[in-house]
Design a protein around this motif. Structure first.
Motif, PDB file in Angstrom:
ATOM      1  N   GLU A 210      -2.535 -20.666  -5.342  1.00 13.57           N
ATOM      2  CA  GLU A 210      -1.518 -19.628  -5.467  1.00 13.57           C
ATOM      3  C   GLU A 210      -0.897 -19.305  -4.104  1.00 13.57           C
ATOM      4  N   MET A 211       0.367 -18.904  -4.116  1.00 15.07           N
ATOM      5  CA  MET A 211       1.043 -18.446  -2.918  1.00 15.07           C
ATOM      6  C   MET A 211       0.676 -16.982  -2.689  1.00 15.07           C
ATOM      7  N   LEU A 212       0.171 -16.687  -1.512  1.00 14.27           N
ATOM      8  CA  LEU A 212      -0.296 -15.344  -1.203  1.00 14.27           C
ATOM      9  C   LEU A 212       0.717 -14.600  -0.342  1.00 14.27           C
ATOM     10  N   ASP A 213       0.654 -13.280  -0.416  1.00 13.78           N
ATOM     11  CA  ASP A 213       1.462 -12.414   0.440  1.00 13.78           C
ATOM     12  C   ASP A 213       0.709 -12.228   1.755  1.00 13.78           C
ATOM     13  N   VAL A 214       0.834 -13.210   2.635  1.00 18.57           N
ATOM     14  CA  VAL A 214       0.031 -13.242   3.858  1.00 18.57           C
ATOM     15  C   VAL A 214       0.706 -12.402   4.941  1.00 18.57           C
ATOM     16  N   VAL A 215      -0.019 -11.419   5.441  1.00 17.94           N
ATOM     17  CA  VAL A 215       0.493 -10.622   6.557  1.00 17.94           C
ATOM     18  C   VAL A 215      -0.209 -10.981   7.870  1.00 17.94           C
ATOM     19  N   ARG A 216      -1.322 -11.679   7.747  1.00 22.83           N
ATOM     20  CA  ARG A 216      -2.058 -12.093   8.949  1.00 22.83           C
ATOM     21  C   ARG A 216      -2.868 -13.331   8.596  1.00 22.83           C
TER      22      ARG A 216
END
Length: 384
Positions: A210-216
């Motif tokens: 899955e594509m994640l909402d990566v902030v770091r």
């Protein structure tokens, strides 16, 4: 600025123990997901010289020049004295030379193909090394709460299917080492998917994640000591493009990271230690906008940021820097020109070259010199 020696918090000789020889060169026939050019693979073999301690290291002749050794000494490093060098194409002969040392075991940075000569001298079971680094096995090592939604699929069947849920992240499933994002495809459109089909043309299986909402996107580093103790070494925030290409690391000298992130990364290393793994490991995490922590990748080897992380406390203490960016600096054909250009910045303490690779000495007359270096600085508030 008062100049002093820059010493790592742990040396490789302490991490690996006595009678171990480090062989960092990837096998030419088993490196489909690493940089293709032999000169680049050779240029990666000197990345640990500043932290090796007494551990013998097999590395390119490109790290054995007076100008390179002088620059690293000027920077403040005690460079590994026990080095076995090779020129272009000579890595197997260098391995054979290392293997003649009595009672020594070889620490392979990258897995070799099954049945390769000399594997009996491997410190870590080669099959274990391939298993741990195969992205298909991540869910067997990571706590379920830290595993992103993913599935392992047949490559041909996946790309033959007309309907795909996008966006998605595709990853190669292989026992070979991967690096620089070469085994990852970020797919947001049908064009991206078609490109991924070409990228993974020779794969049998791929991971669909899955594509994640990566902030770091930090990489946490660990050492599994000879007695099996797992030690957390520190972390670096990865400088990764939206397309998944790796362009360096940001290292906050003394900056914190959530305990939940450390625990998520520590668990797979603990499990690997129980299985018999010893040595260095890096765990790539995704910290999301919803405060979830996911493990994206496991690399049971020295990572791009390992040397910098082990040296970070000494660099912060000497220079007062609070942040550093780890980059590859590509220079002119002659290493002495690159060294001369870098030296004033080294003297100021703001540039810390970890390597200087002389491609000419290494046997690559058409390639330029390069250095893996930290650019150190101080983060100031907008009012300063």
């Amino acid at each position: 600025m008062t100049r002093g020696r820059l010493r790592p918090t742990l040396t490789m000789s302490e991490i690996f123990g006595p009678d171990r020889i480090f062989f960092p060169r990837a096998h030419d026939g088993y490196s489909d997901w690493l940089p293709e050019k032999p000169a680049v693979l050779d240029a990666l073999t000197g990345g640990s010289l500043a932290i090796a301690g007494d551990m013998p290291v097999v590395c390119s002749e490109g790290f054995n020049t007076p100008v390179g050794l002088d620059l690293l000494a000027f920077t403040g490093f005690d460079v590994a004295q026990d080095r076995i060098h090779f020129t272009a194409g000579g890595q197997i002969h260098a391995f054979a030379t290392a293997a003649t040392r009595p009672n020594a075991k070889i620490v392979f940075q990258h897995a070799f193909p099954p049945g390769s000569p000399g594997q009996i001298r491997s410190w870590i079971d080669p099959a274990l090394l391939r298993y741990l680094n195969d992205k298909a096995n991540l869910a067997e090592l990571v706590s379920p709460r830290n595993v992103p939604r993913r599935r392992i699929v047949d490559r041909d069947e996946h790309f033959a299917t007309a309907d795909h849920a996008l966006p998605a992240v595709l990853k190669v499933a292989t026992g070979q080492s991967t690096g620089g994002g070469l085994g990852v495809a970020i797919c947001r459109s049908p064009d991206d998917l078609r490109q991924a089909a070409r990228t993974f043309e020779k794969c049998a299986r791929i991971v669909v994640e899955e594509m994640l909402d990566v902030v770091r996107n930090p990489c946490l580093n660990f050492a599994v000591m000879p007695d099996g103790e797992v030690r957390y070494l520190g972390f670096a925030d990865q400088d990764v493009t939206p397309q998944g290409r790796h362009y360096g690391n940001w290292i906050g000298l003394g900056s914190p990271i959530p305990e939940a992130a450390i625990e998520a990364a520590t668990e797979p290393v603990r499990r690997a230690a129980v299985m018999g793994y010893r040595g260095l490991a890096g765990v790539d995490l995704a910290l999301t906008g919803s405060n979830d922590t996911y493990v994206l990748d496991l690399n049971f080897r020295s990572n791009a940021s390992t040397t910098a992380i082990l040296l970070a406390p000494a660099i912060a203490s000497r220079s007062g820097a609070t942040v550093a960016h780890l980059r590859t600096v590509q220079g002119p054909p002659h290493a002495d020109e690159l060294a001369a250009a870098m030296r004033p910045f080294v003297a100021s303490g703001r540039l810390i070259p970890l390597t200087l690779f002389d491609a000419q000495a290494a046997g690559y007359p058409g390639e330029g010199a390069r250095s893996r270096a930290l650019i150190a600085g101080v983060i100031r508030s907008p009012r300063e």
